[in-house]
Design a protein around this motif. Structure first.
Motif, PDB file in Angstrom:
ATOM      1  N   GLY A  27      -1.036   8.486   8.363  1.00 44.06           N
ATOM      2  CA  GLY A  27      -2.126   7.592   7.971  1.00 44.06           C
ATOM      3  C   GLY A  27      -2.590   7.883   6.561  1.00 44.06           C
ATOM      4  N   VAL A  28      -2.726   9.157   6.235  1.00 43.08           N
ATOM      5  CA  VAL A  28      -3.126   9.553   4.877  1.00 43.08           C
ATOM      6  C   VAL A  28      -2.030   9.179   3.881  1.00 43.08           C
ATOM      7  CG1 VAL A  28      -3.603  11.537   3.399  1.00 43.08           C
ATOM      8  CG2 VAL A  28      -4.690  11.362   5.637  1.00 43.08           C
ATOM      9  N   LEU A  29      -0.779   9.452   4.238  1.00 41.57           N
ATOM     10  CA  LEU A  29       0.319   9.095   3.336  1.00 41.57           C
ATOM     11  C   LEU A  29       0.383   7.584   3.107  1.00 41.57           C
ATOM     12  CD1 LEU A  29       3.141  11.500   4.575  1.00 41.57           C
ATOM     13  CD2 LEU A  29       1.803  11.655   2.471  1.00 41.57           C
ATOM     14  N   ALA A  30       0.146   6.809   4.152  1.00 46.16           N
ATOM     15  CA  ALA A  30       0.164   5.350   4.000  1.00 46.16           C
ATOM     16  C   ALA A  30      -0.981   4.884   3.110  1.00 46.16           C
ATOM     17  CB  ALA A  30       0.072   4.684   5.370  1.00 46.16           C
ATOM     18  N   ALA A  31      -2.152   5.511   3.248  1.00 47.71           N
ATOM     19  CA  ALA A  31      -3.284   5.136   2.393  1.00 47.71           C
ATOM     20  C   ALA A  31      -2.977   5.440   0.938  1.00 47.71           C
ATOM     21  CB  ALA A  31      -4.541   5.871   2.841  1.00 47.71           C
ATOM     22  N   LEU A  32      -2.315   6.565   0.683  1.00 43.77           N
ATOM     23  CA  LEU A  32      -1.951   6.914  -0.698  1.00 43.77           C
ATOM     24  C   LEU A  32      -0.886   5.970  -1.256  1.00 43.77           C
ATOM     25  CD1 LEU A  32      -1.880  10.806  -0.364  1.00 43.77           C
ATOM     26  CD2 LEU A  32      -3.660   9.395  -1.434  1.00 43.77           C
ATOM     27  N   ALA A  33       0.049   5.573  -0.409  1.00 39.02           N
ATOM     28  CA  ALA A  33       1.124   4.688  -0.857  1.00 39.02           C
ATOM     29  C   ALA A  33       0.666   3.242  -0.997  1.00 39.02           C
ATOM     30  CB  ALA A  33       2.297   4.764   0.120  1.00 39.02           C
ATOM     31  N   ALA A  34      -0.444   2.879  -0.359  1.00 45.20           N
ATOM     32  CA  ALA A  34      -0.888   1.484  -0.355  1.00 45.20           C
ATOM     33  C   ALA A  34      -1.222   0.977  -1.749  1.00 45.20           C
ATOM     34  CB  ALA A  34      -2.095   1.323   0.561  1.00 45.20           C
ATOM     35  N   ALA A  35      -1.693   1.855  -2.618  1.00 40.10           N
ATOM     36  CA  ALA A  35      -2.068   1.423  -3.961  1.00 40.10           C
ATOM     37  C   ALA A  35      -0.855   0.893  -4.734  1.00 40.10           C
ATOM     38  CB  ALA A  35      -2.718   2.577  -4.709  1.00 40.10           C
ATOM     39  N   GLY A  36       0.301   1.473  -4.491  1.00 37.77           N
ATOM     40  CA  GLY A  36       1.487   1.067  -5.236  1.00 37.77           C
ATOM     41  C   GLY A  36       2.176  -0.177  -4.719  1.00 37.77           C
ATOM     42  N   VAL A  37       1.891  -0.561  -3.496  1.00 38.60           N
ATOM     43  CA  VAL A  37       2.591  -1.707  -2.908  1.00 38.60           C
ATOM     44  C   VAL A  37       1.620  -2.796  -2.454  1.00 38.60           C
ATOM     45  CG1 VAL A  37       4.612  -0.387  -2.197  1.00 38.60           C
ATOM     46  CG2 VAL A  37       2.673  -0.565  -0.653  1.00 38.60           C
ATOM     47  N   ASP A  38       0.491  -2.896  -3.143  1.00 35.24           N
ATOM     48  CA  ASP A  38      -0.541  -3.863  -2.744  1.00 35.24           C
ATOM     49  C   ASP A  38      -0.021  -5.289  -2.606  1.00 35.24           C
ATOM     50  OD1 ASP A  38      -3.148  -4.490  -1.968  1.00 35.24           O
ATOM     51  OD2 ASP A  38      -3.717  -5.028  -4.025  1.00 35.24           O
ATOM     52  N   PRO A  39       0.819  -5.808  -3.507  1.00 33.15           N
ATOM     53  CA  PRO A  39       1.303  -7.192  -3.342  1.00 33.15           C
ATOM     54  C   PRO A  39       2.193  -7.385  -2.111  1.00 33.15           C
ATOM     55  CG  PRO A  39       1.690  -6.419  -5.590  1.00 33.15           C
ATOM     56  CD  PRO A  39       1.235  -5.248  -4.787  1.00 33.15           C
ATOM     57  N   LEU A  40       2.849  -6.316  -1.658  1.00 32.37           N
ATOM     58  CA  LEU A  40       3.739  -6.416  -0.501  1.00 32.37           C
ATOM     59  C   LEU A  40       3.023  -6.206   0.831  1.00 32.37           C
ATOM     60  CD1 LEU A  40       6.770  -4.364  -1.848  1.00 32.37           C
ATOM     61  CD2 LEU A  40       6.542  -6.840  -1.721  1.00 32.37           C
ATOM     62  N   MET A  41       1.740  -5.855   0.787  1.00 32.54           N
ATOM     63  CA  MET A  41       1.030  -5.475   1.994  1.00 32.54           C
ATOM     64  C   MET A  41       1.059  -6.540   3.097  1.00 32.54           C
ATOM     65  SD  MET A  41       0.051  -2.619   2.812  1.00 32.54           S
ATOM     66  CE  MET A  41       0.062  -1.798   1.263  1.00 32.54           C
ATOM     67  N   PRO A  42       0.829  -7.820   2.815  1.00 30.29           N
ATOM     68  CA  PRO A  42       0.900  -8.804   3.915  1.00 30.29           C
ATOM     69  C   PRO A  42       2.269  -8.832   4.589  1.00 30.29           C
ATOM     70  CG  PRO A  42      -0.168  -9.782   2.006  1.00 30.29           C
ATOM     71  CD  PRO A  42       0.368  -8.438   1.569  1.00 30.29           C
ATOM     72  N   TRP A  43       3.326  -8.703   3.821  1.00 31.98           N
ATOM     73  CA  TRP A  43       4.675  -8.716   4.388  1.00 31.98           C
ATOM     74  C   TRP A  43       4.929  -7.471   5.224  1.00 31.98           C
ATOM     75  CZ3 TRP A  43       7.403 -13.056   4.091  1.00 31.98           C
ATOM     76  CH2 TRP A  43       7.051 -13.981   3.117  1.00 31.98           C
ATOM     77  N   LEU A  44       4.538  -6.319   4.718  1.00 28.42           N
ATOM     78  CA  LEU A  44       4.769  -5.068   5.439  1.00 28.42           C
ATOM     79  C   LEU A  44       3.969  -5.013   6.738  1.00 28.42           C
ATOM     80  CD1 LEU A  44       4.762  -2.591   2.417  1.00 28.42           C
ATOM     81  CD2 LEU A  44       6.740  -3.450   3.686  1.00 28.42           C
ATOM     82  N   LEU A  45       2.705  -5.427   6.679  1.00 25.46           N
ATOM     83  CA  LEU A  45       1.878  -5.413   7.888  1.00 25.46           C
ATOM     84  C   LEU A  45       2.364  -6.447   8.906  1.00 25.46           C
ATOM     85  CD1 LEU A  45      -1.650  -4.862   6.334  1.00 25.46           C
ATOM     86  CD2 LEU A  45      -0.250  -3.214   7.593  1.00 25.46           C
ATOM     87  N   SER A  46       2.852  -7.578   8.419  1.00 22.48           N
ATOM     88  CA  SER A  46       3.406  -8.589   9.333  1.00 22.48           C
ATOM     89  C   SER A  46       4.651  -8.060  10.031  1.00 22.48           C
ATOM     90  CB  SER A  46       3.756  -9.864   8.577  1.00 22.48           C
ATOM     91  OG  SER A  46       2.609 -10.442   8.036  1.00 22.48           O
ATOM     92  N   PHE A  47       5.484  -7.351   9.297  1.00 22.96           N
ATOM     93  CA  PHE A  47       6.671  -6.745   9.897  1.00 22.96           C
ATOM     94  C   PHE A  47       6.282  -5.719  10.956  1.00 22.96           C
ATOM     95  CE2 PHE A  47       9.844  -3.369  10.072  1.00 22.96           C
ATOM     96  CZ  PHE A  47      10.955  -4.098  10.464  1.00 22.96           C
ATOM     97  N   ALA A  48       5.289  -4.880  10.654  1.00 21.45           N
ATOM     98  CA  ALA A  48       4.844  -3.868  11.617  1.00 21.45           C
ATOM     99  C   ALA A  48       4.269  -4.527  12.870  1.00 21.45           C
ATOM    100  CB  ALA A  48       3.803  -2.954  10.976  1.00 21.45           C
TER     101      ALA A  48
END
Length: 128
Positions: free
Chosen positions: A66-87
């Motif tokens: 969870g912490v690693l994902a929060a840290l990585a989220a800043a770098g992939v902000d535009p992809l977030m809807p796609w990644l969360l939809s896949f999950a």
């Protein structure tokens, strides 16, 4: 990962309440998940404390990632809807393929309804 992303994407008090509701829902889900690990260990001859620790450790990776994902989220902000939809799609697939066919009983149906109600109460109570 979902909790870490929810907290990383928080915007104001409303976003924090939604992330907190998600964290509480996942925490509630972790109780039967830990029991699903600990009970077979206990039946396999492990002592109660050792089986409890084994069940508890089965969920220990969740806060770390969870912490690693929060840290990585800043770098992939535009992809977030796609990644969360896949999950979300992956989880729905697992539920439909594995859990729902095994829940054709009164207890399974009641468990599903109670879980849904708990999540809706958390969502409304915490303002998500």
């Amino acid at each position: 990962m979902a909790v870490g992303l929810a907290f990383a994407l928080v915007s104001g008090g409303e976003g924090f309440a939604g992330a907190a509701a998600l964290a509480m829902g996942i925490g509630i889900q972790n109780f039967p998940e830990g029991a699903a690990v600990a009970l077979p260990l206990r039946q396999g001859g492990w002592s109660r404390p050792r089986a409890f620790v084994g069940g508890m450790l089965s969920g220990a990776v969740e806060p770390v990632f969870g912490v690693l994902a929060a840290l990585a989220a800043a770098g992939v902000d535009p992809l977030m809807p796609w990644l969360l939809s896949f999950a979300a799609g992956a989880m729905l697939y697992v539920v439909v393929e594995e859990l729902i066919p095994q829940a054709h009983s009164r207890a399974g149906t009641c468990g599903f309804v109670m879980g849904f109600l708990v999540m809706m109460v958390l969502d409304v109570a915490l303002g998500g």
